[in-house]
Each structure stands twice: as structure tokens, then as C-alpha cells.
Scaffold this motif. Structure first.
Motif, PDB file in Angstrom:
ATOM      1  N   LYS A 497       0.811  -1.215   0.000  1.00 15.34           N
ATOM      2  CA  LYS A 497       0.000   0.000   0.000  1.00 15.34           C
ATOM      3  C   LYS A 497       0.848   1.271   0.000  1.00 15.34           C
ATOM      4  O   LYS A 497       0.466   2.283  -0.592  1.00 15.34           O
ATOM      5  CB  LYS A 497      -0.928   0.013   1.220  1.00 15.34           C
ATOM      6  CG  LYS A 497      -2.106  -0.937   1.123  1.00 15.34           C
ATOM      7  CD  LYS A 497      -2.980  -0.846   2.368  1.00 15.34           C
ATOM      8  CE  LYS A 497      -4.203  -1.766   2.268  1.00 15.34           C
ATOM      9  NZ  LYS A 497      -5.035  -1.719   3.498  1.00 15.34           N
ATOM     10  N   LEU A 567      -4.614  -4.284  -5.871  1.00 14.48           N
ATOM     11  CA  LEU A 567      -4.638  -4.234  -4.406  1.00 14.48           C
ATOM     12  C   LEU A 567      -6.063  -4.098  -3.881  1.00 14.48           C
ATOM     13  O   LEU A 567      -6.406  -4.650  -2.827  1.00 14.48           O
ATOM     14  CB  LEU A 567      -3.774  -3.044  -3.946  1.00 14.48           C
ATOM     15  CG  LEU A 567      -3.332  -3.026  -2.485  1.00 14.48           C
ATOM     16  CD1 LEU A 567      -2.514  -4.262  -2.138  1.00 14.48           C
ATOM     17  CD2 LEU A 567      -2.531  -1.768  -2.197  1.00 14.48           C
ATOM     18  N   GLU A 568      -6.916  -3.401  -4.636  1.00 14.22           N
ATOM     19  CA  GLU A 568      -8.307  -3.215  -4.201  1.00 14.22           C
ATOM     20  C   GLU A 568      -9.107  -4.518  -4.237  1.00 14.22           C
ATOM     21  O   GLU A 568     -10.172  -4.620  -3.620  1.00 14.22           O
ATOM     22  CB  GLU A 568      -9.004  -2.178  -5.094  1.00 14.22           C
ATOM     23  CG  GLU A 568      -8.392  -0.786  -5.076  1.00 14.22           C
ATOM     24  CD  GLU A 568      -7.124  -0.687  -5.900  1.00 14.22           C
ATOM     25  OE1 GLU A 568      -6.991  -1.445  -6.892  1.00 14.22           O
ATOM     26  OE2 GLU A 568      -6.245   0.122  -5.535  1.00 14.22           O
TER      27      GLU A 568
END
Length: 650
Positions: A497, A567-568
Motif C-alpha cells: 500500500k 490491491l483493491e
């Protein structure tokens, strides 16, 4: 007075119809580029070069780019712009190869299971190299030239296996082209296929030459190199200006295209009025003036039995204009003044047209300008030279191509395959070498300049001089993010992140090893696949190959455009953040490493020649952490290096 008014009214109406059609076609091409695929604007060769160098920019080779490249190129050429279709065809071939290399496209319901075997970096790169070669072979009908173009200009890494693969690809292109040409030879396809595989045949001209001819060729090469470098200089300035306009949005892009279209139409329709009518030669086997078809002798406003030489160049297709300039045994077909006007107009229009929001190649404008300049030099040396004017046009085109593109072998073969005159080989070689050498003293090739303007981090084949004074550790940027061989899920998620890194060093520490040691490098894409599968354990233990019971090998293959896990997409629960995951099964245990004291010049050459994305820098002495840092493409860029070491700024 009434008759005169009626006379001019007809021409105003003709210009309105001519310019109106051009503007509509140009605006359609601009709309496609501006709203569907901005990446399709321009030649596409710099983007293909960048991809094959290791730069994978967004939508560079996407299916939408392929669609706009094909139809935008058709519309742009039809609109009468001074652009070529050859560069866009190279990009088109690369886009098709990319579509095959990623196993098709789920978005467009084009998927083939057997293509999954090409879903890796090396095979996809090889396919795109073959696609670029196929584009050149189809555009110029030059299969061997396509192979050499891919070798000399497009590819950064070359393998022996790639040679026969590109050769096979271009051979198939030649066979398919020949089949279509034969099918269309009966007139079923309009003008397509006329002339066979040889586009501009000059073999009928006598190719004997003497000392004065060599002097003329040397002069052609020198002036061609100077003109080519000036051309590149102005293309660079125009592109920088257009980038400011194009950043204002789609409407600005379309208005710029319309403005250039109107200017081109005014030149094409208005400049032939400056030429005097010439009486038709008496020994012709073709009609003069030419009516209702392409040809050397356009009547324009001339009376019966006369033709307008400027109209024969401006009011023909680009291919036919080149064919007219390359035509042999036509010494006095074009006035010197007409050649000057045409050369100046094409030279300027070629510069200001490249960079607008349409697919646009550079080959045709450069060949047109070079051929007209070659004929001018031929007229200058006609008293001492025996070379045909068509051959001078060919040599002029070669000199201008060498001065702008800075290619030698591939251009030489392409020109010979285009014109079918092997006897002219020594002169073409000489003029290309001279023009390239002269132009290299002023600036870089046009594609290299475009790469720089677009901000694509292209690695040159040679290291910069200042790199010899630096070592690998001098350009390592931090902070370095590392993972343990068995890492906590929360730590991995936090690193993903907070950083944009695509590769992370994996370090084994006790109790998994006797001392800290570099285990390898793990990729971001592989970490996302692993976290998505949630193969976690509550204890910090090595699970080993058990991870592959939950994953197939193709789960970790290179994803297609827009299909990779993001990543989402991860849904990690709070309690899972404290769990562990074994990274050993997905870690590249044999990464390329260099000692921190290695010369940066050597490291840069190694990085490029091996086609690396990450290079680990390890310490020279023991008793230190097992890795100093990671070198990526960004660390070899001039701006980064000189930013850290300003003392080497020139």
C-alpha cells in the motif's frame, strides 16, 4: 466579366468540396484518437521500441489502440495529410502480436486457451518483435527489410531463435500479400495490388556510374544529413508545442487537426496554380493529361495536350507522388521551380503534421521530400553526371531517410526491395552512411527524440561517459523494503500500500538460515496472487511446495492488459493480518546481482543486455546486511543519476 466570375466560382466550389471532405475525414480520425485511444496518435514506432526495451506503458498496445490505429490511419491518409501508413502498420503489427501474446482479450471475448503458453515476458516480447517486422514487411512489401528493421531499430535484445521467427513471419506476410495481389489483379479491389510486390520499380534505368556520379552522391549524402538533422530539430520543437495544446483536452486536439487539415488542403489545391503548364511529351505510351486515374500527368487547369507538374505531385496519393518522382527516363518532366516548391511544402507540412492527434508515419513525408530534393540535385549535376533522374530521386530519399531515421542496413534493404534495383546497392550504402554520419554530429535520430519527449525511460545500448566515474551503490535509492522468507500478512499488505515497488528482496534469517542471507526477489504481482488465495498459517513455519496445491502455474503467469489482480481486489480480514505466509515458493531464488563497487557503466550495459527489471546490489564485505539495494530502470536514468551526483552535470 460574367464568364470570369463563373470560372472562379467553379474553382471555389471545387476547393470547398475538396477541403470539406478532407476536414471531415481528419476530424473523424481525431475524434477516434482523442476519445478512444490517445496512445494511437503518432507513428507508434517509438512506443514499440520502448516496449521492446522494457517499458510497458498504459494502453500502449491495447485492443482499443489497435482499433484506432487501423481506422485512424485509413482516415488520416484519406484526408490528404502528409503522413505515411508505414509507422502505424508497425504499431498495428505489434498490437496484434500483443493481443495474441496475452492469450486474447476477455473484455472483447477473444480468448484462445492454447495461447496461454506465451503468457510470459520473453515470449510476448518475441511475438511483438515479430509483429513489428510483419508491419514493415506489409507496409513496404519488404520481408527481408522487415527482419532487419526489427533487428536494427526495434529490438533491444536479440536471440538467434528470434532471427528465424521474424524471417518466418515476414515470409508469411509476403505470401499472403502476393495472394491478395493476384486475387485483385483483375480489378476486383480497386487500385490495391497494382505493381506487384515491387512498389516503385526503377530497374529499367541504367545503373552505371563514374567519378562525377560518386561526387554527386557524396554531395547528396552530406546535404541529406544536414537537412535530416534540421528536420529532426523542428519536429522536436513542434512536438513540444503541440504537447502543450493537446494537454488542454480532446476539443483542442480536434481543432488542431482541423487547422492542419485546412492548411494542407490550401497547399495541395493552391500551390499548383504557381506552376506553368507543360506540353505533353510526344513519345508517351500513357494518356496525357491523366483524367480520372492516378498518373504522372495531371491536367488541373491546363488546356488539352498540356499538364501541370505540381498538380501531378500534390493531387495524387502519396504513393503515386513517390512513383512519379522515382519514374525513370523523365528528365524534364518536372520544372526546377516546381521541385523547389514541392520540396519546401512537403518538408514543412511533414514537420507540422507529425504530433497532431492522428496515426501518422514519418517514412512517406521523408521519402517525398528526399525524392524531390534528389531530383533537384540531379538537375544541378546533369551536365557532368550520367545517372537517371529517377535514380537521383531514390538516392535523395535514401539520404534524407538516413539523416532523420539514422538507420543503415535495414533502410538499404527496404529501398532495394521497394525499387528492384540491386545494381544501385553501392551508391545507396554510401549515401546512407554519409548522411547518418553527418546528421549524428548535430542531434539524435527522430525516434530517439520522440522517446525523450514522451518521457519514456529508454535505455541506450551504450553507457553515458559519466557512468564510468560512478559505482552501483552511488545511485541506489532508498529506503529498501525487504521481506522475511516467512512474512506476516500485515507487513506485506502495508508495504504494497505504501510503495509502488514491483520487486522486493526476500531475506532468510535464523531460524530458517544460519545467518541473514539473500533468498531472492519476489514480484508484486505474485504477492497479490498469493494474498488473494489466502494460503496463510497461524505459525511462522515453512509450508514449501504445498502452496501449489491451491494454485495452478498459470495463475502466476504475466497478466494481460487490465486483467491482473489489483490491491483493491484483496479482502483481508483483521485476524488474517497477524497470520504468516511462506514466500519461498514464489521467490526468484537466482536473481541477477552485482557487487556494490561494480562500475555503473558495466551495470547499465548488463541491465540492458539481459533485459532485467531488477538488479540486486550486494555488499563487498561480510558482516553487513546481505543486500545494499535494488537497481531498477529508473536508477539508470540520466535525471536520477545527475540529481544524486550534480558534479557531473555538463
Amino acid at each position: 466579366m460574367g464568364i470570369c466570375t463563373s470560372y472562379w466560382a467553379r474553382y471555389y466550389k471545387a476547393f470547398t468540396a475538396y477541403a470539406g471532405c478532407n476536414v471531415v475525414l481528419a476530424a473523424a480520425a481525431a475524434v477516434l484518437c482523442a476519445f478512444i485511444a490517445p496512445a494511437a496518435a503518432g507513428s507508434g514506432i517509438p512506443e514499440v521500441k520502448a516496449y521492446l526495451n522494457g517499458v510497458d506503458a498504459y494502453s500502449m498496445l491495447a485492443p482499443s489502440t489497435l482499433f484506432v490505429k487501423i481506422f485512424g490511419s485509413i482516415l488520416g491518409v484519406s484526408a490528404g495529410f502528409v503522413v505515411g501508413k508505414e509507422g502505424p502498420m508497425v504499431h498495428t503489427g505489434a498490437c496484434i502480436a500483443n493481443l495474441l501474446g496475452q492469450g486474447g482479450s476477455r473484455k472483447y471475448h477473444l480468448t484462445w486457451t492454447w495461447l496461454r503458453y506465451f503468457k510470459n515476458d520473453r515470449d510476448r516480447r518475441d511475438m511483438i518483435t515479430c509483429g513489428a517486422a510483419a508491419g514493415v514487411a506489409a507496409a513496404f512489401r519488404a520481408p527481408v527489410g522487415g527482419v532487419l528493421f526489427a533487428l536494427e531499430e526495434a529490438a533491444s535484445w536479440w536471440r538467434s531463435a528470434l532471427l528465424w521467427r521474424t524471417f518466418f513471419t515476414t515470409a508469411v506476410v509476403a505470401i499472403v500479400l502476393r495472394a491478395f495481389i493476384q486475387y485483385c489483379s483483375t480489378g476486383k479491389c480497386g487500385l490495391f495490388g497494382q505493381g506487384g510486390l515491387i512498389m516503385y520499380d526503377v530497374s529499367s534505368a541504367t545503373s552505371t556510374y563514374s567519378g562525377p556520379d560518386i561526387l554527386a552522391v557524396i554531395f547528396l549524402g552530406i546535404i541529406g544529413g544536414i537537412l535530416g538533422s534540421i528536420y529532426n530539430y523542428f519536429v522536436d520543437k513542434v512536438l513540444r508545442t503541440y504537447s502543450i495544446i493537446n494537454e488542454r483536452g480532446a476539443v483542442s486536439k480536434i481543432l488542431l487537426v482541423i487547422a492542419i487539415s485546412l492548411l494542407t488542403s490550401c497547399c495541395s489545391f493552391g500551390l499548383p496554380w504557381l506552376a506553368k503548364c507543360i506540353s505533353c511529351p510526344t513519345d508517351l505510351t500513357v494518356s496525357c493529361p491523366t483524367v480520372g486515374e492516378s498518373g504522372n500527368y495531371k491536367g488541373f487547369q491546363c488546356p488539352t495536350g498540356y499538364y501541370n507538374d505540381l498538380a501531378s505531385l500534390f493531387l495524387n496519393t502519396n504513393d503515386d507522388a513517390i512513383r512519379n518522382l522515382f519514374s525513370t527516363s523523365t528528365k524534364n518532366e518536372f520544372h526546377i521551380s516546381s521541385l523547389f516548391i514541392f520540396f519546401g511544402a512537403i518538408y514543412c507540412l511533414g514537420i507540422i503534421t507529425y504530433g497532431i492527434a492522428i496515426p501518422a508515419g514519418l517514412f512517406i513525408p521523408v521519402i517525398l521530400a528526399g525524392a524531390s530534393y534528389g531530383r533537384l540535385v540531379g538537375r544541378l549535376f546533369e551536365s557532368i553526371s550520367t545517372l537517371d533522374m529517377g535514380l537521383y530521386a531514390l538516392l535523395g530519399a535514401a539520404s534524407f531517410l538516413g539523416g532523420t531515421m539514422r538507420m543503415t542496413v535495414s533502410l538499404c534493404v527496404i529501398l532495394l526491395e521497394l525499387t528492384n534495383d540491386l545494381l544501385l546497392l553501392p551508391l545507396v550504402m554510401l549515401v546512407l552512411l554519409i548522411s547518418k554520419t553527418v546528421a549524428d554530429n548535430f542531434n539524435k535520430g527522430v525516434y530517439d527524440q520522440i522517446l525523450k519527449i514522451k518521457g519514456l525511460p529508454y535505455l541506450d545500448a551504450h553507457a553515458e561517459p559519466y557512468m564510468k566515474h560512478l559505482v552501483a551503490r552511488d545511485v541506489v535509492s532508498g529506503p529498501l523494503i525487504t521481506f522475511s522468507g516467512v512474512e506476516k500478512v500485515g507487513n506485506i499488505l502495508h508495504a504494497l500500500k505504501t510503495t509502488g515497488h514491483n520487486g522486493f528482496p526476500v531475506i532468510d534469517e535464523p531460524p530458517f538460515s544460519d545467518a541473514p542471507e539473500l533468498c531472492g526477489v519476489v514480484l508484486r504481482s505474485h504477492l497479490l496472487v498469493l494474498l488473494k488465495g489466502k494460503n496463510f498459517s497461524k505459525d511462522r513455519v515453512v509450508t514449501g511446495a504445498d502452496v501449489f496445491q491451491r494454485f495452478a502455474a498459470f495463475d502466476f503467469s504475466k497478466a494481460g492488459s487490465g486483467k491482473g489482480i489489483k490491491l483493491e481486489d484483496l479482502d483481508i480480514e483483521e485476524e488474517e493480518m497477524e497470520m504468516y505466509v511462506d514466500l519461498h515458493p514464489i521467490t526468484n531464488a537466482s536473481p541477477y546481482t552485482v557487487v556494490e563497487t561494480m562500475s555503473l557503466a558495466k551495470a547499465a550495459i548488463l541491465f540492458r543486455q539481459l533485459g532485467l527489471r531488477h538488479m540486486c546490489v550486494v555488499p563487498k564485505s561480510q558482516g553487513r546486511p546481505p543486500i545494499v539495494g535494488i537497481l531498477t530502470r529508473h536508477d539508470f536514468m540520466r535525471e536520477h543519476i545527475l540529481g544524486l551526483n550534480p558534479q557531473y552535470n555538463e
